[in-house]
Design an enzyme around this catalytic site. Structure first.
Site, PDB file in Angstrom:
ATOM      1  N   ASP A 109      -2.707   5.825   8.374  1.00 52.71           N
ATOM      2  CA  ASP A 109      -3.989   5.980   8.494  1.00 52.71           C
ATOM      3  C   ASP A 109      -4.762   5.655   6.927  1.00 52.71           C
ATOM      4  O   ASP A 109      -5.805   5.549   6.918  1.00 52.71           O
ATOM      5  CB  ASP A 109      -4.341   7.609   9.045  1.00 52.71           C
ATOM      6  CG  ASP A 109      -4.066   8.660   8.034  1.00 52.71           C
ATOM      7  OD1 ASP A 109      -3.297   8.358   6.986  1.00 52.71           O
ATOM      8  OD2 ASP A 109      -4.378   9.543   8.100  1.00 52.71           O
ATOM      9  N   SER A 110      -3.620   5.121   6.075  1.00 54.39           N
ATOM     10  CA  SER A 110      -4.194   4.467   4.949  1.00 54.39           C
ATOM     11  C   SER A 110      -4.662   3.016   5.393  1.00 54.39           C
ATOM     12  O   SER A 110      -5.330   2.622   4.378  1.00 54.39           O
ATOM     13  CB  SER A 110      -2.933   4.193   3.835  1.00 54.39           C
ATOM     14  OG  SER A 110      -1.713   3.786   4.880  1.00 54.39           O
ATOM     15  N   ASP A 122       0.712   6.699  13.030  1.00 64.59           N
ATOM     16  CA  ASP A 122       0.210   7.934  12.132  1.00 64.59           C
ATOM     17  C   ASP A 122      -0.971   8.496  12.993  1.00 64.59           C
ATOM     18  O   ASP A 122      -1.868   7.907  13.454  1.00 64.59           O
ATOM     19  CB  ASP A 122      -0.397   7.553  10.705  1.00 64.59           C
ATOM     20  CG  ASP A 122      -0.345   8.608   9.619  1.00 64.59           C
ATOM     21  OD1 ASP A 122       0.186   9.685   9.990  1.00 64.59           O
ATOM     22  OD2 ASP A 122      -0.783   8.246   8.525  1.00 64.59           O
ATOM     23  N   LYS A 182       3.525  10.248  13.602  1.00 63.57           N
ATOM     24  CA  LYS A 182       3.492  11.084  12.132  1.00 63.57           C
ATOM     25  C   LYS A 182       2.396  12.069  12.251  1.00 63.57           C
ATOM     26  O   LYS A 182       1.410  11.749  12.623  1.00 63.57           O
ATOM     27  CB  LYS A 182       3.475  10.103  11.148  1.00 63.57           C
ATOM     28  CG  LYS A 182       3.483  11.144   9.775  1.00 63.57           C
ATOM     29  CD  LYS A 182       3.678  10.204   8.622  1.00 63.57           C
ATOM     30  CE  LYS A 182       2.622   9.548   7.931  1.00 63.57           C
ATOM     31  NZ  LYS A 182       1.365  10.370   7.618  1.00 63.57           N
ATOM     32  N   GLU A 239       0.729  15.159   9.868  1.00 62.97           N
ATOM     33  CA  GLU A 239       0.559  15.784   8.614  1.00 62.97           C
ATOM     34  C   GLU A 239       0.459  17.602   8.866  1.00 62.97           C
ATOM     35  O   GLU A 239      -0.149  17.850   9.904  1.00 62.97           O
ATOM     36  CB  GLU A 239      -0.836  15.559   7.913  1.00 62.97           C
ATOM     37  CG  GLU A 239      -0.787  13.914   7.373  1.00 62.97           C
ATOM     38  CD  GLU A 239      -2.091  13.612   6.630  1.00 62.97           C
ATOM     39  OE1 GLU A 239      -2.738  14.604   6.158  1.00 62.97           O
ATOM     40  OE2 GLU A 239      -2.109  12.318   6.280  1.00 62.97           O
ATOM     41  N   GLU A 246       5.242  13.976   0.247  1.00 63.79           N
ATOM     42  CA  GLU A 246       4.256  13.093  -0.397  1.00 63.79           C
ATOM     43  C   GLU A 246       4.000  13.801  -1.878  1.00 63.79           C
ATOM     44  O   GLU A 246       3.526  15.084  -1.685  1.00 63.79           O
ATOM     45  CB  GLU A 246       2.905  12.743   0.295  1.00 63.79           C
ATOM     46  CG  GLU A 246       2.036  11.926  -0.590  1.00 63.79           C
ATOM     47  CD  GLU A 246       0.938  11.184   0.269  1.00 63.79           C
ATOM     48  OE1 GLU A 246       1.185  11.197   1.530  1.00 63.79           O
ATOM     49  OE2 GLU A 246       0.087  10.622  -0.361  1.00 63.79           O
TER      50      GLU A 246
HETATM   51  O1  KIV Z   1      -0.996   6.635   5.724  1.00 69.51           O
HETATM   52  C1  KIV Z   1      -0.079   6.174   5.164  1.00 69.51           C
HETATM   53  O2  KIV Z   1       0.080   5.277   4.878  1.00 69.51           O
HETATM   54  C2  KIV Z   1       0.859   7.359   4.961  1.00 69.51           C
HETATM   55  C3  KIV Z   1       2.145   6.970   3.940  1.00 69.51           C
HETATM   56  C4  KIV Z   1       1.781   6.511   2.788  1.00 69.51           C
HETATM   57  C5  KIV Z   1       3.077   7.999   4.033  1.00 69.51           C
HETATM   58  O3  KIV Z   1       0.798   8.314   5.240  1.00 69.51           O
END
Ligand code: KIV
Length: 274
Positions: free
Chosen positions: A52-53, A91, A121, A123, A190
């Protein structure tokens, strides 16, 4: 299929455990588009995370909170089209899983059904284990994510190393064990204190740890593709980041040359026309 044979064996969630057991480091990078995903895949990366980056590095948001399921599904589907060998992880964005296990299952399921992801993924630590367990019972592999979890950035008050205080160390160790027990095949650590990250890695037997800013003691590492290529805003340079290329000047120079050529009538030549 021929492609996969040329480039080695398909990476699955099971490969993470095999690599952990064989002390082979696991390599993960983010990608958000088909072309970049193809480059990473052919270069031999083990796993591509559609993080989600994407909110920060592609859409220009200040943090990951505005990222929606629609945004994530579109980028995951694009990355799927470029990925053959690497394990594709999507994510789960803010509020797509926190409100109830049912919501989490419905949204995670969309990543597998509609966008071709092979895992999601999520969190969060101890508080997320009921949801994580339900996802796994539904056949959806889950990568956990503990330490500095960017979707809770307002609670953390900034990007601070986690696991410095006794209570925080206990919470992170208990969370890692609970996520492993719930069935996570791996988890991101992280900005976790380096010693603690190594201790968690040594304690877990069935879940691989993937570090970012958590030192060399993890089973693998993940970084954001734009960050390692120097494609971020000026001044963005966390201590853990190694820039493997700086593409910004190369892109700027190419664009400046193009502008000059068009303005001066040097592009296109006659033989560059259809
Ligand atoms: O959103 C993302 O890119 C991440 C990674 C940096 C672990 O969560």
């Amino acid at each position: 299929m021929a492609y996969i044979q040329e480039n080695g064996k398909k990476i699955t969630t099971h490969s993470f455990l095999t690599k952990k057991r064989n002390s082979e480091k696991i390599t993960v990078l983010t990608a958000y588009d088909c072309f970049t995903a193809g480059l990473l895949d052919r270069a031999g990366i083990d796993s591509i995370l559609v993080g989600d980056s994407v909110g920060n590095v592609i859409h220009g948001f200040e943090n990951t909170l505005p990222v929606t399921m629609d945004i994530m599904l579109a980028h995951t589907a694009a990355v799927r089209r470029g990925t053959r060998r690497a394990l594709l992880i999507a994510d789960m964005p803010f509020l797509s899983f926190q409100s109830s296990p049912k919501t989490a299952i419905e949204n995670a399921g969309r990543f597998l059904k509609e966008a071709g992801a092979e895992a999601v993924k999520v969190e969060g630590g101890l508080e997320m284990t009921v949801t994580v367990k339900r996802l796994i019972e539904c056949g959806i592999p889950v990568m956990g994510h503990i330490g500095l979890t960017p979707q809770s950035i307002h609670r953390f008050g900034g990007p601070r190393i986690q696991g410095k205080k006794d209570w925080s160390r206990s919470y992170l160790m208990e969370s890692a064990l609970a996520l492993e027990e719930a069935g996570c095949f791996s988890m991101v650590l992280e900005l976790v204190d380096t010693e603690l990250a190594a201790e968690i890695t040594g304690t877990l037997k069935r879940a691989a740890t993937i570090g970012i800013g958590a030192g060399p003691g993890c089973d693998g590492q993940v970084l954001v593709i734009n960050d390692i290529l120097g494609l971020r805003e000026e001044g963005f340079k966390p201590k853990f980041l190694r820039e493997y290329a700086n593409l910004k000047p190369a892109i700027t120079e190419a664009v400046e040359k193009y502008i000059k050529d068009v303005r001066e009538g040097n592009y296109p030549n006659l033989d560059e026309s259809y």
